[in-house]
Design a protein around this motif. Sequence first.
Motif, PDB file in Angstrom:
ATOM      1  N   ARG A 127      -7.599   1.245 -10.466  1.00 27.66           N
ATOM      2  CA  ARG A 127      -7.023   2.569 -10.753  1.00 27.66           C
ATOM      3  C   ARG A 127      -8.119   3.601 -10.993  1.00 27.66           C
ATOM      4  NH1 ARG A 127      -2.586   3.682 -15.563  1.00 27.66           N
ATOM      5  NH2 ARG A 127      -2.503   5.958 -15.395  1.00 27.66           N
ATOM      6  N   ASN A 145      -2.698   7.454 -11.173  1.00 24.57           N
ATOM      7  CA  ASN A 145      -1.650   6.655 -10.527  1.00 24.57           C
ATOM      8  C   ASN A 145      -1.564   5.282 -11.185  1.00 24.57           C
ATOM      9  OD1 ASN A 145       0.059   5.265  -8.816  1.00 24.57           O
ATOM     10  ND2 ASN A 145      -1.100   5.672  -6.961  1.00 24.57           N
ATOM     11  N   SER A 163       0.830  -1.202   0.000  1.00 26.91           N
ATOM     12  CA  SER A 163       0.000   0.000   0.000  1.00 26.91           C
ATOM     13  C   SER A 163       0.870   1.259   0.000  1.00 26.91           C
ATOM     14  CB  SER A 163      -0.922   0.012   1.225  1.00 26.91           C
ATOM     15  OG  SER A 163      -1.883  -1.021   1.133  1.00 26.91           O
ATOM     16  N   VAL A 189      -0.037  -2.981  -9.845  1.00 29.03           N
ATOM     17  CA  VAL A 189       0.061  -4.025  -8.819  1.00 29.03           C
ATOM     18  C   VAL A 189      -0.888  -5.181  -9.133  1.00 29.03           C
ATOM     19  CG1 VAL A 189      -1.609  -2.917  -7.241  1.00 29.03           C
ATOM     20  CG2 VAL A 189       0.128  -4.467  -6.331  1.00 29.03           C
ATOM     21  N   ARG A 229       0.448   2.944 -10.679  1.00 28.21           N
ATOM     22  CA  ARG A 229       0.761   1.865  -9.748  1.00 28.21           C
ATOM     23  C   ARG A 229      -0.503   1.185  -9.219  1.00 28.21           C
ATOM     24  NH1 ARG A 229       5.775   3.972  -5.901  1.00 28.21           N
ATOM     25  NH2 ARG A 229       7.336   4.112  -7.572  1.00 28.21           N
ATOM     26  N   ALA A 230      -1.614   1.947  -9.141  1.00 22.15           N
ATOM     27  CA  ALA A 230      -2.877   1.386  -8.663  1.00 22.15           C
ATOM     28  C   ALA A 230      -3.392   0.296  -9.592  1.00 22.15           C
ATOM     29  CB  ALA A 230      -3.919   2.495  -8.506  1.00 22.15           C
ATOM     30  N   TRP A 256       3.762   1.521  -1.335  1.00 24.16           N
ATOM     31  CA  TRP A 256       4.342   1.651  -2.684  1.00 24.16           C
ATOM     32  C   TRP A 256       3.316   2.222  -3.658  1.00 24.16           C
ATOM     33  CZ3 TRP A 256       3.048  -0.860  -7.327  1.00 24.16           C
ATOM     34  CH2 TRP A 256       3.938  -0.652  -8.387  1.00 24.16           C
ATOM     35  N   VAL A 257       2.082   1.723  -3.585  1.00 17.82           N
ATOM     36  CA  VAL A 257       1.044   2.209  -4.500  1.00 17.82           C
ATOM     37  C   VAL A 257       0.731   3.677  -4.221  1.00 17.82           C
ATOM     38  CG1 VAL A 257      -1.349   1.925  -5.289  1.00 17.82           C
ATOM     39  CG2 VAL A 257       0.031  -0.105  -4.788  1.00 17.82           C
ATOM     40  N   LEU A 265       7.695  -5.430  -7.585  1.00 20.23           N
ATOM     41  CA  LEU A 265       7.108  -4.130  -7.879  1.00 20.23           C
ATOM     42  C   LEU A 265       8.244  -3.156  -8.208  1.00 20.23           C
ATOM     43  CD1 LEU A 265       4.512  -3.980  -4.965  1.00 20.23           C
ATOM     44  CD2 LEU A 265       4.148  -4.762  -7.325  1.00 20.23           C
ATOM     45  N   HIS A 279      -7.136   5.149  -0.281  1.00 19.55           N
ATOM     46  CA  HIS A 279      -6.827   3.758   0.006  1.00 19.55           C
ATOM     47  C   HIS A 279      -8.086   2.916   0.215  1.00 19.55           C
ATOM     48  CE1 HIS A 279      -4.911   0.577   2.749  1.00 19.55           C
ATOM     49  NE2 HIS A 279      -4.234   0.488   1.629  1.00 19.55           N
ATOM     50  N   ARG A 293      -2.797   8.688   0.495  1.00 24.07           N
ATOM     51  CA  ARG A 293      -3.222   7.312   0.780  1.00 24.07           C
ATOM     52  C   ARG A 293      -4.473   7.312   1.657  1.00 24.07           C
ATOM     53  NH1 ARG A 293       0.877   4.305   4.137  1.00 24.07           N
ATOM     54  NH2 ARG A 293       2.194   5.431   2.685  1.00 24.07           N
TER      55      ARG A 293
END
Length: 199
Positions: free
Chosen positions: A92, A99, A30, A105, A101-102, A32-33, A182, A44, A40
Amino acid sequence: MGVRIRQAGADDRDAVARLLDEAFFDDPVSGWVFPEPEHRRAVHGKFLGVFVDVALDEGRIDLLEDGTAAALWLSVPAGAPTEEDDTPALMRETADPDNERAELVGRLTGEAHPHDRAHEYLLMIAVTSERQGEGIGAALIGSVLERCDREGVPAYLEASSARSRRLYERLGFAFTGKPVELPDGPLMYPMWREPQGRP
């Protein structure tokens, strides 16, 4: 450990999402994302709410009666999926459209997910901070693992830290040998559990 477990329904959706938000807020993945803690905090819960929706729609959520722990399960059939999984894109889009990364992952864990045998997939498990260390998580998923053992069905998960990997190893899961890497972030550990107690 005797715990009272019920299957969550649509009315439990927001409570389970809040539980996941709290339990995973400081998790390495979390972080990292969503590297910025204030951001966050804002997104989140929406991000993890997607997992709750998928489990309610396609799987099951086992919930401790007092709401302090939940386990999200999916039954995965054998064979490669015939359609692209749109869950990573939805993660995402729902939580943080700018983002990547969302979404990444979910794509990376999806690529690592084995499909040669049908199995039970522990998508997520969460225990409130004040109840961690009591063995509640093991008790919560124990009924599904016992059924896996009776029916000869494997189980699978991704551990999001070395600490959680060790906890799952105690329940019979074994690291598959190739982590999910990741980019510039933590490792995730795909783990497989063969059914136990059978000749």
